[in-house]
Write an enzyme that holds these catalytic residues in place. Sequence first.
Site, PDB file in Angstrom:
ATOM      1  N   HIS A  40       0.501  -5.934  -0.128  1.00 15.35           N
ATOM      2  CA  HIS A  40       1.290  -4.947   0.385  1.00 15.35           C
ATOM      3  C   HIS A  40       0.836  -4.468   1.685  1.00 15.35           C
ATOM      4  O   HIS A  40      -0.227  -3.713   1.551  1.00 15.35           O
ATOM      5  CB  HIS A  40       2.050  -4.133  -0.293  1.00 15.35           C
ATOM      6  CG  HIS A  40       2.727  -3.131  -0.266  1.00 15.35           C
ATOM      7  ND1 HIS A  40       2.656  -1.652  -0.022  1.00 15.35           N
ATOM      8  CD2 HIS A  40       4.117  -3.274   0.489  1.00 15.35           C
ATOM      9  CE1 HIS A  40       3.784  -1.049   0.217  1.00 15.35           C
ATOM     10  NE2 HIS A  40       4.806  -1.902   0.612  1.00 15.35           N
ATOM     11  N   HIS A  82       3.892   1.092   9.382  1.00 18.52           N
ATOM     12  CA  HIS A  82       4.858   1.368   8.452  1.00 18.52           C
ATOM     13  C   HIS A  82       5.856   2.367   8.791  1.00 18.52           C
ATOM     14  O   HIS A  82       7.074   2.317   8.780  1.00 18.52           O
ATOM     15  CB  HIS A  82       4.497   1.542   7.066  1.00 18.52           C
ATOM     16  CG  HIS A  82       5.531   2.030   6.131  1.00 18.52           C
ATOM     17  ND1 HIS A  82       5.568   3.257   5.631  1.00 18.52           N
ATOM     18  CD2 HIS A  82       6.030   1.199   5.461  1.00 18.52           C
ATOM     19  CE1 HIS A  82       6.806   3.285   4.799  1.00 18.52           C
ATOM     20  NE2 HIS A  82       6.921   1.958   4.575  1.00 18.52           N
TER      21      HIS A  82
END
Length: 291
Positions: A40, A82
Amino acid sequence: MHARAVAATTTALLGAAALLLPASGALAHEVAERPRVIAHRGASAYAPENTLAAVDRAERMGIDWVENDVQRTEDGQLVVIHDDSLRRTTDAEEVFPERAPWKVRDFTAAEIARLDAGSWFGPVYAGARVPTLEQYVRRVEHNHQKLLLEIKNPELYPGIERQTLKLLGNEGWLDRRHLTGRLVVQSFSADSIRTVHDLKPGVTTGFLGTPPVAELPGYATFTDQINPSYASVSRGYVAAVQALTGPHDRRLHVFTWTVDDASTALRAAGYGVDGVITNRPDVVRGALRGW
Ligand code: G3P
Ligand code: CA
Protein backbone atom coordinates in the site's frame (compact mmCIF):
# COMPACT_ATOMS: atom_id res chain seq x y z
CA MET A 1 -32.17 -17.68 -16.22
CA HIS A 2 -30.37 -14.29 -16.26
CA ALA A 3 -26.79 -14.51 -17.54
CA ARG A 4 -25.33 -13.32 -14.23
CA ALA A 5 -27.36 -15.84 -12.27
CA VAL A 6 -26.08 -18.57 -14.59
CA ALA A 7 -22.54 -17.36 -13.98
CA ALA A 8 -23.09 -17.32 -10.21
CA THR A 9 -24.43 -20.86 -10.28
CA THR A 10 -21.51 -21.97 -12.42
CA THR A 11 -19.05 -20.35 -10.02
CA ALA A 12 -20.67 -22.12 -7.08
CA LEU A 13 -20.49 -25.47 -8.90
CA LEU A 14 -16.87 -24.88 -9.86
CA GLY A 15 -16.10 -24.02 -6.25
CA ALA A 16 -17.64 -27.30 -5.12
CA ALA A 17 -15.77 -29.19 -7.84
CA ALA A 18 -12.47 -27.62 -6.72
CA LEU A 19 -12.86 -29.32 -3.35
CA LEU A 20 -12.82 -32.67 -5.14
CA LEU A 21 -9.97 -31.97 -7.56
CA PRO A 22 -6.21 -31.93 -7.02
CA ALA A 23 -4.78 -28.45 -6.37
CA SER A 24 -3.31 -27.96 -9.83
CA GLY A 25 -4.35 -26.51 -13.17
CA ALA A 26 -6.38 -23.45 -14.07
CA LEU A 27 -9.44 -24.32 -11.99
CA ALA A 28 -7.50 -24.73 -8.76
CA HIS A 29 -5.54 -21.57 -9.59
CA GLU A 30 -8.76 -19.56 -9.85
CA VAL A 31 -10.53 -20.96 -6.83
CA ALA A 32 -7.84 -21.80 -4.29
CA GLU A 33 -5.07 -19.24 -4.87
CA ARG A 34 -3.54 -17.59 -1.82
CA PRO A 35 -4.52 -13.89 -1.60
CA ARG A 36 -2.16 -11.54 -3.37
CA VAL A 37 -0.20 -9.17 -1.17
CA ILE A 38 -0.24 -5.56 -2.37
CA ALA A 39 2.16 -3.01 -0.91
CA HIS A 40 0.00 0.00 0.00
CA ARG A 41 1.60 3.23 -1.26
CA GLY A 42 4.62 0.95 -1.69
CA ALA A 43 6.07 -0.72 1.40
CA SER A 44 4.96 2.38 3.27
CA ALA A 45 5.62 1.17 6.81
CA TYR A 46 9.31 1.04 5.92
CA ALA A 47 9.85 3.84 3.40
CA PRO A 48 8.07 7.12 2.67
CA GLU A 49 4.72 6.43 1.04
CA ASN A 50 4.27 6.78 -2.71
CA THR A 51 7.98 7.36 -3.38
CA LEU A 52 10.27 5.31 -5.58
CA ALA A 53 12.03 4.24 -2.38
CA ALA A 54 8.79 2.61 -1.21
CA VAL A 55 8.45 0.81 -4.55
CA ASP A 56 12.03 -0.42 -4.30
CA ARG A 57 11.56 -1.48 -0.70
CA ALA A 58 8.62 -3.65 -1.74
CA GLU A 59 10.70 -5.10 -4.56
CA ARG A 60 13.53 -6.00 -2.20
CA MET A 61 10.98 -7.81 -0.05
CA GLY A 62 9.92 -9.81 -3.10
CA ILE A 63 6.50 -8.11 -3.26
CA ASP A 64 5.34 -7.81 -6.83
CA TRP A 65 2.19 -5.67 -6.42
CA VAL A 66 2.35 -2.01 -5.38
CA GLU A 67 -0.50 0.44 -4.88
CA ASN A 68 -0.26 4.20 -5.44
CA ASP A 69 -2.33 7.41 -5.63
CA VAL A 70 -2.39 9.64 -8.69
CA GLN A 71 -3.24 13.36 -8.76
CA ARG A 72 -2.44 16.33 -11.03
CA THR A 73 -0.33 19.46 -10.76
CA GLU A 74 -1.28 23.00 -11.71
CA ASP A 75 0.44 22.61 -15.06
CA GLY A 76 -1.20 19.29 -15.83
CA GLN A 77 1.41 16.70 -14.83
CA LEU A 78 0.34 13.48 -13.14
CA VAL A 79 2.11 12.91 -9.84
CA VAL A 80 2.00 10.19 -7.20
CA ILE A 81 0.85 11.44 -3.81
CA HIS A 82 -1.98 10.54 -1.45
CA ASP A 83 -3.23 13.76 0.16
CA ASP A 84 -4.67 16.62 -1.90
CA SER A 85 -2.20 18.80 0.04
CA LEU A 86 1.60 18.59 -0.02
CA ARG A 87 1.83 19.47 3.65
CA ARG A 88 1.96 16.09 5.43
CA THR A 89 4.44 14.25 3.23
CA THR A 90 6.72 17.01 1.95
CA ASP A 91 8.50 20.14 3.17
CA ALA A 92 6.24 22.39 1.07
CA GLU A 93 5.32 24.49 4.10
CA GLU A 94 9.01 25.31 4.62
CA VAL A 95 9.94 25.80 0.97
CA PHE A 96 6.84 27.78 0.03
CA PRO A 97 5.68 29.43 3.30
CA GLU A 98 3.29 31.79 1.52
CA ARG A 99 1.43 29.11 -0.40
CA ALA A 100 -1.04 27.72 2.17
CA PRO A 101 -2.92 25.39 2.03
CA TRP A 102 -0.30 23.75 -0.23
CA LYS A 103 -2.75 21.94 -2.51
CA VAL A 104 -1.15 19.65 -5.09
CA ARG A 105 -3.22 21.28 -7.84
CA ASP A 106 -1.86 24.75 -6.97
CA PHE A 107 1.78 23.82 -7.61
CA THR A 108 3.62 23.16 -10.86
CA ALA A 109 5.45 19.92 -11.45
CA ALA A 110 8.77 21.81 -11.30
CA GLU A 111 7.87 23.23 -7.89
CA ILE A 112 6.82 19.83 -6.57
CA ALA A 113 10.03 18.29 -7.92
CA ARG A 114 11.99 20.58 -5.56
CA LEU A 115 10.29 19.21 -2.46
CA ASP A 116 11.70 16.69 -0.02
CA ALA A 117 9.19 13.85 0.30
CA GLY A 118 11.38 11.67 2.50
CA SER A 119 12.65 13.59 5.54
CA TRP A 120 9.26 13.56 7.30
CA PHE A 121 9.57 9.76 7.38
CA GLY A 122 13.21 9.54 8.42
CA PRO A 123 16.56 11.23 7.77
CA VAL A 124 17.83 8.32 5.73
CA TYR A 125 15.18 9.19 3.13
CA ALA A 126 16.05 12.89 2.89
CA GLY A 127 15.86 13.99 -0.72
CA ALA A 128 13.27 11.46 -1.85
CA ARG A 129 10.93 13.14 -4.34
CA VAL A 130 7.26 13.11 -5.19
CA PRO A 131 7.46 11.01 -8.35
CA THR A 132 5.66 11.83 -11.53
CA LEU A 133 3.45 8.99 -12.70
CA GLU A 134 5.83 8.54 -15.62
CA GLN A 135 8.80 8.06 -13.28
CA TYR A 136 6.71 5.78 -11.10
CA VAL A 137 5.52 3.36 -13.79
CA ARG A 138 9.02 3.20 -15.24
CA ARG A 139 10.39 2.13 -11.86
CA VAL A 140 7.61 -0.43 -11.36
CA GLU A 141 8.33 -1.81 -14.81
CA HIS A 142 12.07 -1.83 -14.18
CA ASN A 143 11.42 -3.82 -11.00
CA HIS A 144 9.12 -6.27 -12.86
CA GLN A 145 6.33 -5.32 -10.47
CA LYS A 146 2.60 -4.87 -10.99
CA LEU A 147 0.52 -1.79 -10.32
CA LEU A 148 -2.74 -1.13 -8.50
CA LEU A 149 -3.16 2.49 -9.56
CA GLU A 150 -5.64 4.64 -7.65
CA ILE A 151 -7.08 7.72 -9.28
CA LYS A 152 -7.31 9.94 -6.20
CA ASN A 153 -9.84 12.77 -5.85
CA PRO A 154 -10.89 12.61 -9.52
CA GLU A 155 -13.53 15.27 -8.92
CA LEU A 156 -10.65 17.77 -8.54
CA TYR A 157 -9.07 16.83 -11.85
CA PRO A 158 -11.49 16.74 -14.79
CA GLY A 159 -10.25 14.42 -17.52
CA ILE A 160 -7.70 12.66 -15.30
CA GLU A 161 -8.95 9.26 -16.44
CA ARG A 162 -8.19 9.91 -20.12
CA GLN A 163 -4.88 11.51 -19.23
CA THR A 164 -3.86 8.60 -17.01
CA LEU A 165 -4.73 6.09 -19.71
CA LYS A 166 -2.80 8.11 -22.29
CA LEU A 167 0.30 8.08 -20.11
CA LEU A 168 -0.08 4.36 -19.41
CA GLY A 169 -0.43 3.72 -23.13
CA ASN A 170 2.65 5.83 -23.95
CA GLU A 171 4.63 3.88 -21.37
CA GLY A 172 3.59 0.53 -22.81
CA TRP A 173 1.27 -0.36 -19.95
CA LEU A 174 -1.80 -0.99 -22.10
CA ASP A 175 -0.40 -3.86 -24.10
CA ARG A 176 -1.72 -7.37 -23.69
CA ARG A 177 0.93 -8.36 -21.14
CA HIS A 178 0.03 -5.51 -18.81
CA LEU A 179 -3.72 -5.71 -19.35
CA THR A 180 -3.75 -9.39 -18.49
CA GLY A 181 -2.42 -9.35 -14.96
CA ARG A 182 -0.07 -6.41 -14.35
CA LEU A 183 -2.41 -3.43 -14.02
CA VAL A 184 -5.56 -2.56 -12.10
CA VAL A 185 -7.01 0.97 -12.00
CA GLN A 186 -9.16 1.70 -8.96
CA SER A 187 -10.96 4.65 -7.37
CA PHE A 188 -13.42 5.56 -4.65
CA SER A 189 -15.38 7.24 -7.45
CA ALA A 190 -17.67 4.88 -9.36
CA ASP A 191 -18.00 7.54 -12.08
CA SER A 192 -14.24 7.63 -12.51
CA ILE A 193 -13.98 3.87 -12.79
CA ARG A 194 -16.89 3.72 -15.22
CA THR A 195 -15.11 6.34 -17.33
CA VAL A 196 -11.89 4.28 -17.35
CA HIS A 197 -13.86 1.21 -18.40
CA ASP A 198 -15.70 3.10 -21.16
CA LEU A 199 -12.49 4.68 -22.50
CA LYS A 200 -10.42 1.50 -22.39
CA PRO A 201 -12.59 -1.57 -21.82
CA GLY A 202 -9.56 -3.87 -21.66
CA VAL A 203 -8.31 -2.33 -18.41
CA THR A 204 -9.02 -4.23 -15.20
CA THR A 205 -10.80 -1.88 -12.81
CA GLY A 206 -11.60 -1.77 -9.10
CA PHE A 207 -14.14 0.16 -7.07
CA LEU A 208 -12.98 1.17 -3.60
CA GLY A 209 -15.83 0.77 -1.16
CA THR A 210 -18.54 -1.57 0.05
CA PRO A 211 -21.64 -1.10 -2.09
CA PRO A 212 -24.83 -2.77 -0.82
CA VAL A 213 -25.18 -6.34 -2.10
CA ALA A 214 -28.29 -5.40 -4.06
CA GLU A 215 -26.27 -2.83 -6.02
CA LEU A 216 -23.34 -5.11 -6.84
CA PRO A 217 -24.74 -6.34 -10.19
CA GLY A 218 -24.72 -2.73 -11.41
CA TYR A 219 -21.06 -2.37 -10.44
CA ALA A 220 -20.25 -5.63 -12.20
CA THR A 221 -21.04 -3.97 -15.53
CA PHE A 222 -17.93 -1.77 -15.30
CA THR A 223 -15.66 -3.01 -12.53
CA ASP A 224 -13.69 -6.21 -12.05
CA GLN A 225 -12.98 -5.71 -8.37
CA ILE A 226 -14.84 -4.49 -5.30
CA ASN A 227 -12.18 -3.35 -2.84
CA PRO A 228 -13.57 -2.71 0.65
CA SER A 229 -12.05 -1.66 3.93
CA TYR A 230 -11.41 -4.82 5.95
CA ALA A 231 -13.55 -3.37 8.76
CA SER A 232 -16.56 -3.42 6.44
CA VAL A 233 -16.12 -6.89 5.01
CA SER A 234 -17.46 -10.33 5.94
CA ARG A 235 -17.33 -13.82 4.51
CA GLY A 236 -20.87 -13.36 3.20
CA TYR A 237 -20.05 -10.08 1.52
CA VAL A 238 -16.97 -11.52 -0.19
CA ALA A 239 -19.02 -14.47 -1.41
CA ALA A 240 -21.72 -12.13 -2.74
CA VAL A 241 -19.14 -10.17 -4.73
CA GLN A 242 -17.38 -13.26 -6.03
CA ALA A 243 -20.67 -14.81 -7.16
CA LEU A 244 -20.90 -12.13 -9.83
CA THR A 245 -19.28 -12.05 -13.24
CA GLY A 246 -17.58 -8.81 -14.23
CA PRO A 247 -17.12 -6.98 -17.52
CA HIS A 248 -14.38 -9.39 -18.63
CA ASP A 249 -16.42 -12.52 -18.02
CA ARG A 250 -14.41 -13.40 -14.94
CA ARG A 251 -15.75 -13.56 -11.43
CA LEU A 252 -15.38 -10.34 -9.48
CA HIS A 253 -12.38 -10.14 -7.15
CA VAL A 254 -12.01 -8.56 -3.73
CA PHE A 255 -8.86 -6.75 -2.55
CA THR A 256 -9.29 -5.53 1.00
CA TRP A 257 -7.40 -2.72 2.81
CA THR A 258 -5.47 -1.75 4.88
CA VAL A 259 -4.39 -4.84 6.81
CA ASP A 260 -1.13 -4.62 8.74
CA ASP A 261 -1.22 -7.45 11.27
CA ALA A 262 -1.12 -11.21 10.97
CA SER A 263 -4.39 -12.05 12.67
CA THR A 264 -6.41 -9.62 10.54
CA ALA A 265 -4.67 -10.91 7.42
CA LEU A 266 -5.66 -14.45 8.33
CA ARG A 267 -9.22 -13.37 9.02
CA ALA A 268 -9.42 -11.64 5.63
CA ALA A 269 -7.97 -14.73 3.96
CA GLY A 270 -10.58 -16.81 5.76
CA TYR A 271 -13.26 -14.63 4.24
CA GLY A 272 -11.89 -15.64 0.84
CA VAL A 273 -10.50 -12.31 -0.36
CA ASP A 274 -8.33 -12.30 -3.46
CA GLY A 275 -5.91 -9.64 -2.29
CA VAL A 276 -4.74 -7.92 0.88
CA ILE A 277 -3.49 -4.33 0.61
CA THR A 278 -0.98 -3.59 3.35
CA ASN A 279 1.64 -1.14 4.58
CA ARG A 280 3.53 -4.16 5.98
CA PRO A 281 3.71 -6.63 3.10
CA ASP A 282 6.32 -8.75 4.89
CA VAL A 283 4.00 -9.28 7.87
CA VAL A 284 1.00 -10.17 5.71
CA ARG A 285 2.99 -12.42 3.42
CA GLY A 286 4.41 -14.21 6.45
CA ALA A 287 0.95 -14.69 7.92
CA LEU A 288 -0.41 -16.08 4.68
CA ARG A 289 2.55 -18.28 3.83
CA GLY A 290 0.86 -21.46 4.95
CA TRP A 291 -2.53 -20.47 3.58
O1 G3P B 1 -5.92 0.74 -1.96
C1 G3P B 1 -6.77 1.02 -0.91
C2 G3P B 1 -6.48 2.29 -0.18
O2 G3P B 1 -5.38 2.93 -0.73
C3 G3P B 1 -7.60 3.21 -0.12
O3 G3P B 1 -7.42 4.23 0.83
O4 G3P B 1 -6.89 6.50 1.55
O5 G3P B 1 -5.12 4.79 1.51
O6 G3P B 1 -5.97 5.72 -0.60
P1 G3P B 1 -6.29 5.35 0.80
CA1 CA C 1 -4.71 4.60 -2.22
